[in-house]
Design an enzyme around this catalytic site. Structure first.
Site, PDB file in Angstrom:
ATOM      1  N   TYR A 141       0.823  -1.209   0.000  1.00 24.31           N
ATOM      2  CA  TYR A 141       0.000   0.000   0.000  1.00 24.31           C
ATOM      3  C   TYR A 141       0.860   1.263   0.000  1.00 24.31           C
ATOM      4  O   TYR A 141       0.437   2.296  -0.501  1.00 24.31           O
ATOM      5  CB  TYR A 141      -0.921   0.031   1.225  1.00 24.31           C
ATOM      6  CG  TYR A 141      -2.238  -0.692   1.061  1.00 24.31           C
ATOM      7  CD1 TYR A 141      -2.265  -2.020   0.658  1.00 24.31           C
ATOM      8  CD2 TYR A 141      -3.438  -0.052   1.316  1.00 24.31           C
ATOM      9  CE1 TYR A 141      -3.467  -2.698   0.521  1.00 24.31           C
ATOM     10  CE2 TYR A 141      -4.643  -0.724   1.181  1.00 24.31           C
ATOM     11  CZ  TYR A 141      -4.651  -2.041   0.780  1.00 24.31           C
ATOM     12  OH  TYR A 141      -5.842  -2.699   0.640  1.00 24.31           O
ATOM     13  N   ASP A 225      -2.834 -17.837   0.240  1.00 25.49           N
ATOM     14  CA  ASP A 225      -3.896 -18.381  -0.619  1.00 25.49           C
ATOM     15  C   ASP A 225      -4.569 -19.575   0.054  1.00 25.49           C
ATOM     16  O   ASP A 225      -5.794 -19.715   0.056  1.00 25.49           O
ATOM     17  CB  ASP A 225      -3.357 -18.751  -2.018  1.00 25.49           C
ATOM     18  CG  ASP A 225      -2.155 -19.674  -1.986  1.00 25.49           C
ATOM     19  OD1 ASP A 225      -1.506 -19.797  -0.921  1.00 25.49           O
ATOM     20  OD2 ASP A 225      -1.850 -20.286  -3.027  1.00 25.49           O
TER      21      ASP A 225
HETATM   22  C1  IPM Z   1     -10.422  -1.476   3.887  1.00 21.73           C
HETATM   23  C2  IPM Z   1     -10.671  -0.794   2.565  1.00 21.73           C
HETATM   24  C3  IPM Z   1      -9.505   0.131   2.262  1.00 21.73           C
HETATM   25  C4  IPM Z   1      -8.268  -0.722   2.146  1.00 21.73           C
HETATM   26  C5  IPM Z   1      -9.679   1.029   1.025  1.00 21.73           C
HETATM   27  C6  IPM Z   1     -10.938   1.849   1.112  1.00 21.73           C
HETATM   28  C7  IPM Z   1      -8.479   1.908   0.809  1.00 21.73           C
HETATM   29  O1  IPM Z   1     -10.860  -1.753   1.570  1.00 21.73           O
HETATM   30  O2  IPM Z   1     -10.283  -0.780   4.900  1.00 21.73           O
HETATM   31  O3  IPM Z   1     -10.364  -2.703   3.923  1.00 21.73           O
HETATM   32  O4  IPM Z   1      -7.977  -1.282   1.061  1.00 21.73           O
HETATM   33  O5  IPM Z   1      -7.541  -0.845   3.129  1.00 21.73           O
END
Ligand code: IPM
Ligand code: MN
Length: 368
Positions: A141, A225
């Site tokens: 991320y 997985d």
């Molecule tokens: C979550 C959501 C978020 C993520 C998005 C909205 C960025 O899916 O909190 O699980 O991917 O972390």
């Protein structure tokens, strides 16, 4: 009387509707003498519309100052084409990163009354109680580089970077082992060590922390997985699952659905404990998204949002009796058949968002 400062960030889509129900619950506890102070601000698409950013600096400093942030949901088709840096999700990611909320706790509990709402057989999900501990401020991320590059021949190349440092894996492993000790004492650590260096590394670090500090806890390693498959096959084999940011995102959606509906799963995102005050930064949010298809219709299930406030009572304010009371009220309301469409029994009448909030307040009342 201690005052607890809550920042409410309802966001977009169904966020404001489900947050309104939380405000009812907060109001009820306030009437009973608990000192909750609330402020509200914008996040996501609504913040973009007002300020051109997915969260304003002013809202960020309010979040830094709050004892806990309650977050609804962000995003929707209206903002599909806004620049990537200011897309609604960027507001949530900034909150997580800037507040240092590295530990995301996503409990998946199947209330007895809801075992039939799950798409899985009753015996597979009845009594389910697992906790997914998702690393939230690292991994793919946030890793750099993260870009789409145009090459000399005109074709393009996209790259995201999966990256973890020792201390990031150590601290999330400790959170998982600590939680396991208060539960059924088992941790399943999920990664992809068969294809990823970060997976090999994750397994090494978790194993080392286990050996050095938590050898009383049972530890198993599982490929992510396979973990997904096992969650659907026989989820009750798990107690605490610890995993990285991306796998945790996916596995927690699967776990949510085991409980009957994505509208049921709350979550807590916690920072490191302050060594002096013992306090930690915290944000509480439902696992579900903004559900633009049903937004504004009063149909959304507010239980994940209300349960998230329950987690705030438990993890931020140490109000364990109140948290238990709220959990019981939710369970009783579900058992009474008062349910939104997503979890209604076949043939039963579904109620609206506000009805569920009202019913929970009434149950709280009845218990006192
Ligand atoms: C979550 C959501 C978020 C993520 C998005 C909205 C960025 O899916 O909190 O699980 O991917 O972390
Ligand atoms: Mn998700």
């Amino acid at each position: 009387m201690a005052t607890h400062k809550l920042l409410l960030l309802p966001g977009d889509g169904i966020g404001p509707e489900v947050m309104r129900e939380v405000e009812k619950i907060v109001g009820w506890f306030r009437k009973r003498g608990l000192g909750f102070e609330t402020e509200t601000d914008l996040v996501g698409g609504s913040a973009y519309d007002a300020h051109g950013a997915a969260i304003s600096d002013a809202a960020m400093s309010r979040a830094q100052e709050a004892d806990a942030v309650l977050f609804g949901a962000v995003g929707g088709p209206k903002w599909d084409s806004v620049p990537y840096a200011v897309r609604p999700e960027a507001g949530l990611l900034r909150l997580r990163k800037d507040l240092g909320l590295f530990a995301n706790l996503r409990p998946a509990i199947c209330y007895p009354a809801l075992a039939d709402a799950s798409s899985l057989k009753r015996e597979v999900v009845e009594g389910l109680d697992i906790m997914i501990v998702r690393e939230l401020t690292g991994g793919v991320y946030f890793g750099e580089p993260k870009e789409i590059v145009t090459l000399e021949d005109g074709s393009q190349r996209a790259v995201d970077t999966q990256l973890y440092h020792t201390h990031e894996v150590e601290r999330i492993a400790r959170v998982a082992f600590d939680l396991a000790r208060k539960r059924r004492n088992k941790v399943s650590s999920a990664e992809k060590m068969n294809v990823m260096k970060t997976g090999v590394f994750w397994r090494q670090v978790v194993t080392r922390i286990h050996k050095a500090e938590f050898s009383d806890v049972e530890l198993e390693h599982v490929l992510a997985d396979n973990c997904a498959m096992q969650l659907v096959r026989w989820p009750k084999q798990f107690d605490v699952i610890v995993t990285d940011n991306l796998f945790g995102d996916i596995l927690s959606d699967i776990a949510a659905m085991l409980t009957g509906s994505l509208g049921m799963l709350p979550s807590a995102s916690l920072g490191a404990e302050d060594p002096v005050t013992g306090q930690r930064k915290a944000l509480y949010e439902p696992v579900h998204g903004s559900a633009p298809d049903i937004a504004g219709k009063g149909l959304a299930n507010p239980i994940a949002m209300i349960g998230s406030f329950g987690m705030a009572l438990r993890y931020s304010f140490g109000l364990l009796d109140e948290a238990d009371r709220l959990d019981r009220a939710i369970a009783n309301v579900l058992a009474s058949g008062t349910r939104t469409k997503d979890i209604a029994a076949p043939g039963a009448n579904a109620v609206g968002t506000q009805d569920v909030g009202d019913a929970i307040v009434k149950e709280l009342e009845a218990q006192s």
